[in-house]
Design an enzyme around this catalytic site. Structure first.
Site, PDB file in Angstrom:
ATOM      1  N   HIS A  53       0.845  -1.203   0.000  1.00 29.98           N
ATOM      2  CA  HIS A  53       0.000   0.000   0.000  1.00 29.98           C
ATOM      3  C   HIS A  53       0.880   1.253   0.000  1.00 29.98           C
ATOM      4  CE1 HIS A  53      -3.511   2.511   1.381  1.00 29.98           C
ATOM      5  NE2 HIS A  53      -2.494   3.248   1.824  1.00 29.98           N
ATOM      6  N   GLU A  54       1.827   1.282   0.924  1.00 31.85           N
ATOM      7  CA  GLU A  54       2.702   2.455   1.027  1.00 31.85           C
ATOM      8  C   GLU A  54       3.614   2.577  -0.193  1.00 31.85           C
ATOM      9  OE1 GLU A  54       2.067   4.616   3.116  1.00 31.85           O
ATOM     10  OE2 GLU A  54       0.812   3.473   4.494  1.00 31.85           O
ATOM     11  N   HIS A  57       1.842   4.317  -3.062  1.00 32.18           N
ATOM     12  CA  HIS A  57       1.923   5.772  -2.977  1.00 32.18           C
ATOM     13  C   HIS A  57       3.298   6.269  -3.422  1.00 32.18           C
ATOM     14  CE1 HIS A  57      -1.902   6.036  -1.056  1.00 32.18           C
ATOM     15  NE2 HIS A  57      -1.525   5.548   0.108  1.00 32.18           N
TER      16      HIS A  57
END
Length: 213
Positions: A53-54, A57
């Site tokens: 997820h990170e 980004h």
């Protein structure tokens, strides 16, 4: 180039361990034996879900030419730990900070939606694997272990996607909504339905329904 700082790697590791523990506590009701047995399975789902997820980004930020770095939020980690004892996890251990003098709502929205989309895709991959190994899980310990990992992976990633898409404060949902409300509605609806199905019926029942078992 996709680069990491030493402090970023440290923060990602700390957040990964603590968030895994939080989901373990929330799912086992503070039963230590159950927590120790379930934690390795949870760490796979959380590890892939949280880290990717990170990185979603970070990758999109750097694709647009910005420097991006994950930073730990100690208060968020503490709050996640406290909420886990009440059966849910407020998962905000930190965030990827994108350094830019100026950024349009469109670019900010695309950077923000990358993380939840990663979680949605991961959840569907976990579900597909769970469906494929379920028949063998009755006779094979390896298949059963894979099914448990995939069940946790589906549940956790669905929740992470839905949670992060909430249009609250500095969560991803607020920035996606400012960019394109239509895309926000579609993505939060998908993540929300996946999460509700997981919480209401359980992954095993979803799998049984899919394969007509």
């Amino acid at each position: 180039m996709f680069k990491f700082t030493a402090s970023e790697i440290r923060d990602l590791f700390i957040a990964f361990v603590v968030i895994s523990l939080c989901f373990g506590i929330a799912n086992t009701g503070r039963n230590m034996n159950a927590l120790l047995n379930l934690l390795p399975y949870i760490m796979v789902g959380v590890g892939l879900g949280f880290i990717l997820h990170e990185l979603g980004h970070k990758f999109v930020s750097m694709k647009y030419g910005y420097w991006a770095e994950f930073k730990l939020w100690p208060q968020g980690l503490l709050f996640a730990l406290v909420t886990s004892f009440f059966g849910f996890v407020f998962a905000a251990p930190g965030a990827v900070y994108t350094y830019a003098n100026y950024m349009t709502d469109e670019i900010n929205g695309k950077i923000s939606i990358a993380g939840p989309i990663v979680n949605i895709v991961l959840a569907l991959v976990f579900l597909a694997v769970a469906v494929s190994v379920y028949p063998a899980a009755f006779t094979s310990e390896t298949s059963l272990s894979i099914f448990i990992v995939c069940s946790m992976g589906y549940s956790i990633n669905s929740f992470l996607a839905a949670f992060n898409l909430l249009p609250v404060g500095n969560l991803d949902g607020s920035k996606v909504m400012r960019w394109n409300i239509g895309i926000w509605i579609v993505t939060i609806a998908i993540a929300g339905i996946m999460t509700i199905l997981s919480m209401r019926f359980g992954v095993e029942n979803i799998v049984r329904l899919i394969i007509g078992f």
